[in-house]
Design a protein around this motif. Structure first.
Motif, PDB file in Angstrom:
ATOM      1  N   VAL A 217       0.824  -1.213   0.000  1.00 44.91           N
ATOM      2  CA  VAL A 217       0.000   0.000   0.000  1.00 44.91           C
ATOM      3  C   VAL A 217       0.855   1.260   0.000  1.00 44.91           C
ATOM      4  CG1 VAL A 217      -1.654   1.335   1.350  1.00 44.91           C
ATOM      5  CG2 VAL A 217      -1.988  -1.122   1.052  1.00 44.91           C
ATOM      6  N   ASP A 218       1.948   1.269   0.773  1.00 44.68           N
ATOM      7  CA  ASP A 218       2.802   2.458   0.837  1.00 44.68           C
ATOM      8  C   ASP A 218       3.375   2.795  -0.542  1.00 44.68           C
ATOM      9  OD1 ASP A 218       2.368   2.702   3.536  1.00 44.68           O
ATOM     10  OD2 ASP A 218       4.138   1.541   4.097  1.00 44.68           O
ATOM     11  N   ALA A 219       3.839   1.770  -1.254  1.00 46.14           N
ATOM     12  CA  ALA A 219       4.404   1.996  -2.585  1.00 46.14           C
ATOM     13  C   ALA A 219       3.333   2.474  -3.554  1.00 46.14           C
ATOM     14  CB  ALA A 219       5.043   0.704  -3.107  1.00 46.14           C
ATOM     15  N   LEU A 220       2.124   1.921  -3.432  1.00 44.36           N
ATOM     16  CA  LEU A 220       1.027   2.332  -4.324  1.00 44.36           C
ATOM     17  C   LEU A 220       0.622   3.779  -4.063  1.00 44.36           C
ATOM     18  CD1 LEU A 220      -1.219  -0.865  -4.281  1.00 44.36           C
ATOM     19  CD2 LEU A 220       0.053   0.044  -6.241  1.00 44.36           C
ATOM     20  N   GLN A 221       0.612   4.194  -2.778  1.00 45.14           N
ATOM     21  CA  GLN A 221       0.268   5.579  -2.455  1.00 45.14           C
ATOM     22  C   GLN A 221       1.301   6.538  -3.040  1.00 45.14           C
ATOM     23  OE1 GLN A 221      -1.648   6.510   1.513  1.00 45.14           O
ATOM     24  NE2 GLN A 221      -0.756   4.518   2.019  1.00 45.14           N
ATOM     25  N   GLU A 222       2.567   6.184  -2.956  1.00 48.00           N
ATOM     26  CA  GLU A 222       3.614   7.024  -3.527  1.00 48.00           C
ATOM     27  C   GLU A 222       3.469   7.103  -5.048  1.00 48.00           C
ATOM     28  OE1 GLU A 222       7.412   5.627  -2.298  1.00 48.00           O
ATOM     29  OE2 GLU A 222       7.016   5.907  -0.154  1.00 48.00           O
ATOM     30  N   GLU A 223       3.147   5.967  -5.671  1.00 53.30           N
ATOM     31  CA  GLU A 223       2.990   5.941  -7.122  1.00 53.30           C
ATOM     32  C   GLU A 223       1.793   6.788  -7.557  1.00 53.30           C
ATOM     33  OE1 GLU A 223       2.591   2.681 -10.777  1.00 53.30           O
ATOM     34  OE2 GLU A 223       3.015   2.014  -8.724  1.00 53.30           O
ATOM     35  N   LEU A 224       0.707   6.728  -6.776  1.00 54.47           N
ATOM     36  CA  LEU A 224      -0.466   7.535  -7.092  1.00 54.47           C
ATOM     37  C   LEU A 224      -0.132   9.023  -7.010  1.00 54.47           C
ATOM     38  CD1 LEU A 224      -3.546   7.606  -7.673  1.00 54.47           C
ATOM     39  CD2 LEU A 224      -3.898   7.675  -5.192  1.00 54.47           C
ATOM     40  N   ALA A 225       0.614   9.417  -5.977  1.00 54.06           N
ATOM     41  CA  ALA A 225       1.007  10.820  -5.830  1.00 54.06           C
ATOM     42  C   ALA A 225       1.879  11.270  -6.994  1.00 54.06           C
ATOM     43  CB  ALA A 225       1.737  11.023  -4.505  1.00 54.06           C
ATOM     44  N   GLU A 226       2.769  10.387  -7.456  1.00 56.10           N
ATOM     45  CA  GLU A 226       3.643  10.723  -8.580  1.00 56.10           C
ATOM     46  C   GLU A 226       2.853  10.876  -9.880  1.00 56.10           C
ATOM     47  OE1 GLU A 226       6.517   7.631  -8.707  1.00 56.10           O
ATOM     48  OE2 GLU A 226       7.594   8.295  -6.896  1.00 56.10           O
ATOM     49  N   GLN A 227       1.770  10.112 -10.026  1.00 55.38           N
ATOM     50  CA  GLN A 227       0.943  10.196 -11.236  1.00 55.38           C
ATOM     51  C   GLN A 227       0.172  11.517 -11.307  1.00 55.38           C
ATOM     52  OE1 GLN A 227      -1.509   6.695 -11.075  1.00 55.38           O
ATOM     53  NE2 GLN A 227       0.135   5.318 -11.731  1.00 55.38           N
ATOM     54  N   GLY A 228      -0.069  12.158 -10.157  1.00 57.86           N
ATOM     55  CA  GLY A 228      -0.724  13.457 -10.118  1.00 57.86           C
ATOM     56  C   GLY A 228      -2.237  13.375 -10.179  1.00 57.86           C
ATOM     57  N   ASP A 229      -2.904  14.543  -9.998  1.00 47.80           N
ATOM     58  CA  ASP A 229      -4.365  14.655 -10.041  1.00 47.80           C
ATOM     59  C   ASP A 229      -5.022  13.627  -9.127  1.00 47.80           C
ATOM     60  OD1 ASP A 229      -4.265  16.699 -11.999  1.00 47.80           O
ATOM     61  OD2 ASP A 229      -4.020  15.197 -13.557  1.00 47.80           O
TER      62      ASP A 229
END
Length: 401
Positions: free
Chosen positions: A11-23
């Motif tokens: 989950v932590d990695a997915l949250q970081e990836e979501l933030a990097e994707q933006g919007d």
């Protein structure tokens, strides 16, 4: 090294990836078909009104919720007086999906697993499972509200003042020579906006002395599929100037709204332009192109002027109800295909991706255009800017190839 369990989701990695994707907020809202209202976004933060059923007794300001999108994790909280709602990405997703907090102080057990699966699907661009498919949870407050929400034609309203607005377009000005400078500039920059097409779509400039909340706006009528007006909504003619000033001011002032909608109207339940589509759609043409769905009213109007039937969601995401209506319209008029033609900017492309995934659960769907079409010729373009030559030689050819 400890062996991870089968089905483990980082989950932590997915949250970081979501933030990097933006919007982040737009993508979560689109994933669940939730209308957020006006968003105020900077490089590090998104602000929006709180629409959650957390016990508040009045509407919040449109910056009540703050979501930080930079740092070790995406964290958010509501600053409305007396509200203590806060959390991370997973709790925000839970609120948007169920309109209620987790059963405990934080997500645990089945609830955590459900949100983790949704987060994985969101980051990977996959469709989510429905609530019925997921855990057979009871209907939430938001579900009940959505099912009971409806729009009544103004002519059938119990409110006498609302009934008196049925023919508001009789006060519209459609001759640019008689409009205010801002309204005349707005219309002249849109060659398709002729007096004839304004009459067809029941839109035009409403003078300052018209005695309406929408006075001074360029006003559009939103009709139901039978042509009865459900509401009027206005385009802020000073939006571009106001928005430039807002950007220069940073976070110190409220972001201006482009459109003004009347309170109580549920735009997520209907499609703009469906009445014109039904009366003018050519069966053979729609069969070839599919039902074209766009973002805004001007997109519909310009395409109509080109002889192309289309409907709009008046957003850059589609709700569940609108997706249902689009699928039904496609089955009725085409070979069951919807062609998504959202704006080719970052927000439009993100919204189009979510819309395609949602429609794919109901019918055949495709992109009507992309940034790569004609070597990027349409990057940052909107359907309302398409010329007759571009449609005939490029877009129609690509659609029917």
């Amino acid at each position: 090294m400890t062996e991870r369990k089968r089905g483990y989701i980082d989950v932590d990695a997915l949250q970081e990836e979501l933030a990097e994707q933006g919007d982040v907020v737009e993508r979560i809202a689109g994933f669940y078909g939730v209308e957020t209202g006006q968003l105020h976004t900077t490089a590090n933060e998104t602000r929006m009104a709180c629409q959650f059923a957390c016990g508040k007794t009045e509407a919040t300001g449109d910056r009540a919720i703050s979501l930080k999108t930079r740092g070790d994790a995406t964290l958010w909280r509501c600053f409305h007086y007396g509200c203590t709602v806060r959390g991370n990405v997973l709790t925000l997703m839970h609120w948007m999906k169920h309109d209620r907090p987790p059963a405990g102080d934080r997500l645990q057990g089945r609830e955590f697993k459900e949100m983790a699966e949704d987060l994985k699907a969101l980051v990977r661009g996959e469709p989510r499972t429905t609530k019925a498919e997921s855990h057979n949870e009871p209907t939430s407050t938001k579900d009940t509200a959505d099912k009971s929400a409806f729009n009544i034609p103004l002519k059938d309203s119990e409110n006498e003042r609302a009934r008196s607005l049925v023919n508001l377009d009789e006060k519209f000005v459609t001759d640019v020579a008689e409009m205010s400078p801002q309204a005349a500039s707005y219309v002249r920059s849109r060659p398709y906006m002729t007096p004839e097409i304004m009459q067809k779509f029941r839109c035009g400039y409403l003078p300052q002395d018209a005695g309406s909340l929408l006075r001074g706006h360029f006003v559009y009528g939103w009709a139901d599929q039978h042509g009865d007006i459900l509401t009027w909504f206005g385009r802020n003619l000073n939006y571009e100037t106001q928005h430039r000033k807002w950007r220069r001011a940073g976070d110190s002032s409220k972001e201006p709204n482009k459109f003004k909608f009347v309170k109580g109207f549920h735009r997520g339940l209907v499609l703009y332009g469906e009445n014109v589509f039904r009366s003018e759609a050519n069966a053979e043409q729609v069969r070839d192109m599919g039902v074209i769905v766009v973002e805004g009213p001007n997109d519909v109007i310009n395409l109509n002027a080109l002889g192309v039937p289309a409907v709009a969601v008046c957003s850059n995401t589609v709700t569940e109800k609108q997706a249902d209506k689009l699928a039904a319209l496609a089955c009725e008029f085409s070979n069951g295909t919807v062609s998504v033609m959202f704006d080719l900017d970052r927000q439009g492309e993100n919204g189009a991706g979510q819309t395609v995934l949602k429609l794919a659960q109901r019918c055949c769907v495709r992109y009507a255009w992309t940034t790569s079409l004609s070597d990027g010729r349409f990057s940052d373009r909107q359907p309302e800017s398409v010329t007759p030559e571009e449609w005939e030689k490029l877009i129609y050819t690509a659609l029917t190839a």
